[in-house]
Design a protein around this motif. Structure first.
Motif, short mmCIF file in Angstrom:
data_model
loop_
_atom_site.label_atom_id
_atom_site.label_comp_id
_atom_site.label_asym_id
_atom_site.label_seq_id
_atom_site.Cartn_x
_atom_site.Cartn_y
_atom_site.Cartn_z
N PHE A 88 21.16 52.46 -48.64
CA PHE A 88 22.40 52.08 -49.32
C PHE A 88 22.67 53.08 -50.43
CE2 PHE A 88 25.22 49.83 -52.14
CZ PHE A 88 25.99 49.03 -51.30
N LEU A 89 23.86 53.68 -50.41
CA LEU A 89 24.24 54.68 -51.40
C LEU A 89 25.23 54.06 -52.38
CD1 LEU A 89 24.79 57.58 -48.89
CD2 LEU A 89 22.93 57.41 -50.54
N PRO A 90 24.86 53.91 -53.65
CA PRO A 90 25.80 53.35 -54.63
C PRO A 90 27.12 54.12 -54.64
CG PRO A 90 23.61 53.49 -55.57
CD PRO A 90 23.56 54.22 -54.25
N GLY A 91 28.21 53.39 -54.60
CA GLY A 91 29.53 53.98 -54.56
C GLY A 91 30.06 54.18 -53.15
N MET A 92 29.16 54.16 -52.17
CA MET A 92 29.57 54.35 -50.78
C MET A 92 29.15 53.17 -49.90
SD MET A 92 28.75 58.40 -50.31
CE MET A 92 29.77 58.69 -48.88
N GLY A 93 27.92 52.71 -50.04
CA GLY A 93 27.42 51.61 -49.23
C GLY A 93 26.42 52.07 -48.19
N GLN A 94 26.22 51.24 -47.17
CA GLN A 94 25.35 51.60 -46.05
C GLN A 94 26.21 52.33 -45.03
OE1 GLN A 94 23.73 48.41 -43.65
NE2 GLN A 94 22.05 49.70 -42.97
N LEU A 95 25.81 53.54 -44.67
CA LEU A 95 26.63 54.39 -43.80
C LEU A 95 26.11 54.43 -42.37
CD1 LEU A 95 27.20 57.47 -46.13
CD2 LEU A 95 28.69 55.49 -45.80
N PHE A 96 27.07 54.44 -41.44
CA PHE A 96 26.79 54.61 -40.01
C PHE A 96 27.72 55.69 -39.49
CE2 PHE A 96 25.27 50.43 -40.93
CZ PHE A 96 24.21 50.22 -40.07
N VAL A 97 27.22 56.50 -38.53
CA VAL A 97 28.01 57.57 -37.94
C VAL A 97 27.59 57.77 -36.50
CG1 VAL A 97 26.46 59.47 -38.60
CG2 VAL A 97 28.91 59.91 -38.37
N ASP A 98 28.52 58.20 -35.67
CA ASP A 98 28.19 58.65 -34.32
C ASP A 98 27.72 60.09 -34.49
OD1 ASP A 98 28.14 59.79 -31.78
OD2 ASP A 98 30.10 58.98 -31.19
N PRO A 99 26.45 60.41 -34.22
CA PRO A 99 25.95 61.77 -34.45
C PRO A 99 26.78 62.85 -33.77
CG PRO A 99 24.13 60.29 -33.96
CD PRO A 99 25.40 59.51 -33.72
N ALA A 100 27.44 62.54 -32.66
CA ALA A 100 28.26 63.52 -31.96
C ALA A 100 29.50 63.91 -32.77
CB ALA A 100 28.68 62.99 -30.59
N SER A 101 29.87 63.11 -33.77
CA SER A 101 31.08 63.38 -34.56
C SER A 101 30.81 64.20 -35.82
CB SER A 101 31.77 62.07 -34.94
OG SER A 101 31.01 61.37 -35.92
N LEU A 102 29.54 64.57 -36.06
CA LEU A 102 29.22 65.32 -37.28
C LEU A 102 29.76 66.74 -37.22
CD1 LEU A 102 25.56 64.09 -37.75
CD2 LEU A 102 27.56 63.47 -39.10
N PRO A 103 30.13 67.36 -38.34
CA PRO A 103 29.93 66.85 -39.68
C PRO A 103 31.05 65.95 -40.19
CG PRO A 103 30.79 69.07 -39.84
CD PRO A 103 30.63 68.75 -38.36
#
Length: 140
Positions: free
Chosen positions: A48-63
Motif C-alpha cells: 500500500f502506497l500512501p497517497g496512491m493505495g494498493q496498485l494493480f497493473v497488467d504487466p503487458a501494459s507497462l510502463p
C-alpha cells in the motif's frame, strides 16, 4: 508550454469517455479480474502506497498502465497512467487509453523522477473515481 497543452488535451480525452459509465464489477473491488497483478508482487514496493493505495497493473501494459488503485477496504479509488517524460513529444501518442474504473470525478497530473517498476522520469496522470474529499481513503 506545448507539452503541458498536449498533456491537458490527453487528460480531457481520457476523462470524458469515462464519465459515461459506473465502475464495472470486474475492477470495483480488489483484486481486479483479468491480467491485473499486484504491483508489490512484481517489483520491490510496499503493498500500500500512501497517497496512491494498493496498485494493480497488467504487466503487458507497462510502463504506461493503467494502474488500478484501491483503498484499505479494497474499493477502487483511481486509475493511474505513468507516461514517460521522454515520450511526451510530437512524435509519440498515447491513444485510446482506457479508463477501466468508470466515472472520473477529477484528474491530477504530477511529475515523478522514477521508482521501482517505472524507473525513468514520468508523469502520473491520476483519474480519480472518488471526490477530492474521498482521496483521504488512500492518504495513509
Amino acid at each position: 508550454m506545448k507539452r503541458v497543452s498536449a498533456v491537458l488535451a490527453a487528460l480531457l480525452a481520457l476523462s470524458l469517455p469515462a464519465m459515461a459509465h459506473e465502475i464495472p464489477a470486474e475492477v470495483a473491488k480488489s483484486p481486479p479480474a483479468g491480467a491485473f497483478k499486484a504491483v508489490s508482487g512484481l517489483v520491490k514496493l510496499p503493498d500500500f502506497l500512501p497517497g496512491m493505495g494498493q496498485l494493480f497493473v497488467d504487466p503487458a501494459s507497462l510502463p504506461a498502465g493503467p494502474f488500478l488503485a484501491y483503498d484499505h477496504d479494497g474499493a477502487l479509488v483511481s486509475t493511474i497512467y505513468m507516461l514517460p517524460i521522454k515520450d511526451l513529444n510530437p512524435d509519440k501518442r498515447f491513444d485510446d487509453l482506457a479508463a477501466p474504473g468508470g466515472n472520473v470525478d477529477h484528474v491530477d497530473v504530477y511529475y515523478n523522477a522514477g521508482h521501482p517498476g517505472v524507473e525513468e522520469p514520468h508523469a502520473h496522470v491520476v483519474l480519480w473515481h472518488v471526490s477530492k474529499a474521498d482521496e483521504k481513503r488512500v492518504a495513509e
